[in-house]
Write an enzyme that holds these catalytic residues in place. Structure first.
Site, PDB file in Angstrom:
ATOM      1  N   ASN A  35      -8.162 -13.904  -4.396  1.00 50.02           N
ATOM      2  CA  ASN A  35      -9.080 -14.704  -3.583  1.00 50.02           C
ATOM      3  C   ASN A  35     -10.385 -15.006  -4.301  1.00 50.02           C
ATOM      4  OD1 ASN A  35      -7.622 -15.034  -1.048  1.00 50.02           O
ATOM      5  ND2 ASN A  35      -7.767 -12.815  -0.872  1.00 50.02           N
ATOM      6  N   LYS A  88      -6.879 -13.253 -12.953  1.00 52.63           N
ATOM      7  CA  LYS A  88      -6.596 -12.394 -14.099  1.00 52.63           C
ATOM      8  C   LYS A  88      -5.367 -12.914 -14.821  1.00 52.63           C
ATOM      9  CE  LYS A  88      -6.453  -8.606 -11.630  1.00 52.63           C
ATOM     10  NZ  LYS A  88      -6.303  -7.173 -11.285  1.00 52.63           N
ATOM     11  N   TYR A 119      12.921  -2.145   2.092  1.00 51.08           N
ATOM     12  CA  TYR A 119      11.821  -2.245   3.059  1.00 51.08           C
ATOM     13  C   TYR A 119      12.360  -2.802   4.369  1.00 51.08           C
ATOM     14  CZ  TYR A 119       6.837  -2.769   4.301  1.00 51.08           C
ATOM     15  OH  TYR A 119       5.583  -2.648   4.868  1.00 51.08           O
ATOM     16  N   GLY A 163       3.978  -7.721   1.052  1.00 42.40           N
ATOM     17  CA  GLY A 163       3.186  -8.424   0.057  1.00 42.40           C
ATOM     18  C   GLY A 163       3.783  -8.246  -1.325  1.00 42.40           C
ATOM     19  N   ASP A 196       2.443  -8.453  -4.080  1.00 38.29           N
ATOM     20  CA  ASP A 196       1.584  -7.679  -4.961  1.00 38.29           C
ATOM     21  C   ASP A 196       1.958  -6.199  -4.894  1.00 38.29           C
ATOM     22  OD1 ASP A 196       0.708  -7.601  -2.302  1.00 38.29           O
ATOM     23  OD2 ASP A 196      -1.389  -7.306  -2.846  1.00 38.29           O
ATOM     24  N   ARG A 197       2.382  -5.729  -3.715  1.00 36.91           N
ATOM     25  CA  ARG A 197       2.847  -4.344  -3.591  1.00 36.91           C
ATOM     26  C   ARG A 197       4.127  -4.131  -4.389  1.00 36.91           C
ATOM     27  NH1 ARG A 197       3.158  -2.470   2.531  1.00 36.91           N
ATOM     28  NH2 ARG A 197       3.641  -0.494   1.484  1.00 36.91           N
ATOM     29  N   ASP A 202      -2.347   1.669  -5.019  1.00 36.61           N
ATOM     30  CA  ASP A 202      -3.121   0.492  -5.422  1.00 36.61           C
ATOM     31  C   ASP A 202      -4.412   0.461  -4.620  1.00 36.61           C
ATOM     32  OD1 ASP A 202      -4.093  -1.950  -6.241  1.00 36.61           O
ATOM     33  OD2 ASP A 202      -2.199  -3.013  -5.988  1.00 36.61           O
ATOM     34  N   THR A 245     -28.860  10.210   4.706  1.00 43.16           N
ATOM     35  CA  THR A 245     -27.799   9.403   5.327  1.00 43.16           C
ATOM     36  C   THR A 245     -26.958   8.665   4.292  1.00 43.16           C
ATOM     37  OG1 THR A 245     -29.094   9.127   7.346  1.00 43.16           O
ATOM     38  CG2 THR A 245     -27.324   7.541   6.957  1.00 43.16           C
TER      39      THR A 245
END
Length: 238
Positions: A10, A14, A82, A89, A91-92, A112, A168
């Site tokens: 987004n 790369k 799966y 996704g 990418d996974r 990841d 904090t």
């Protein structure tokens, strides 16, 4: 065989060059025109593009050289068990393939560390099984800021020097970093109980902050997705 791998996110683009399975170099760009100028000067035989921003049709208009677009239509070098493959996704899957390729075989756990933190398992039969999805580092910081009246938005750039906060901001930073560390180590321990020989790979944008977790069976490889995409490309062109 020289491969160009392109991963369009987004906010960043790369790319990496590979000679067969050997990683050559990696480049990062902020926009497509800048990336195109660089890619036009390269020599390669095959190209694979993964994109969350543009469709294959969009990219064919903008990119002047032939490429393979990452989609569910491609062949993958590992099986996929799966339960809802249409929602997985890619990418996974690419990260899982990258860990599996570097390990040589399953079982492999890939963690990841992006906007979300994902845990993905390739079992001993070299089949992708799924895993878990959890809030990432920045998401945790933003959630505490957005969902409370007075907590600020803090930055966590590395491991805090102490585990006891004295104000904090440091309390929030410690809570985020050590919370993620404990989650990672706890998940790894659960997988190790079921798969004693498992190898673990940590990748993604925040992986460098957790390099202290690396040990004999835990490897931090930030560009693991690029390795996975290259493996998928080789599997489809060889």
């Amino acid at each position: 065989m020289d491969n160009l791998i392109i991963d369009i996110g987004n906010t960043r683009i790369k790319s990496a060059l590979f000679k067969g399975t050997e990683f050559v170099n990696e480049s990062v760009f902020i926009d497509l025109p800048t990336a195109l100028q660089y890619w036009k000067g390269l020599t390669f035989q095959n190209c694979l593009i993964s994109s969350v921003k543009w469709t294959e049709k969009d990219l064919k208009i903008q990119i002047p050289f032939p490429f393979i677009y990452l989609s569910t239509n491609l062949q993958f070098p590992i099986g996929n068990a799966y339960g809802s493959p249409a929602t997985l996704g890619l990418d996974r899957m690419a990260a899982a393939v990258g860990g599996w390729k570097l390990a040589g075989t399953g079982p492999v756990l890939v963690i990841d560390m992006g906007s979300c933190m994902t845990f993905d398992l390739v079992d001993e039969s070299n089949t992708y099984r799924g895993g878990a999805i959890s809030p990432g580092l920045l998401m945790r910081a933003k959630a505490m800021n957005a969902l409370t009246a007075r907590l600020p938005l803090v930055e966590v750039s590395g491991k805090p020097e102490n585990f006891i906060g004295t104000n904090t901001i440091s309390c929030m930073q410690i809570g985020i970093w050590y919370g993620i560390e404990s989650e990672i180590l706890g998940q790894i321990q659960k997988y190790e109980q079921k798969f004693p020989q498992i190898k673990v790979f940590v990748c993604g944008g925040d992986a460098q902050s957790f390099e202290s977790l690396a040990k004999d069976h835990i490897f931090v490889v930030q560009n693991l997705v690029l390795h996975g995409l290259n493996c998928i490309l080789n599997h489809n062109v060889e």
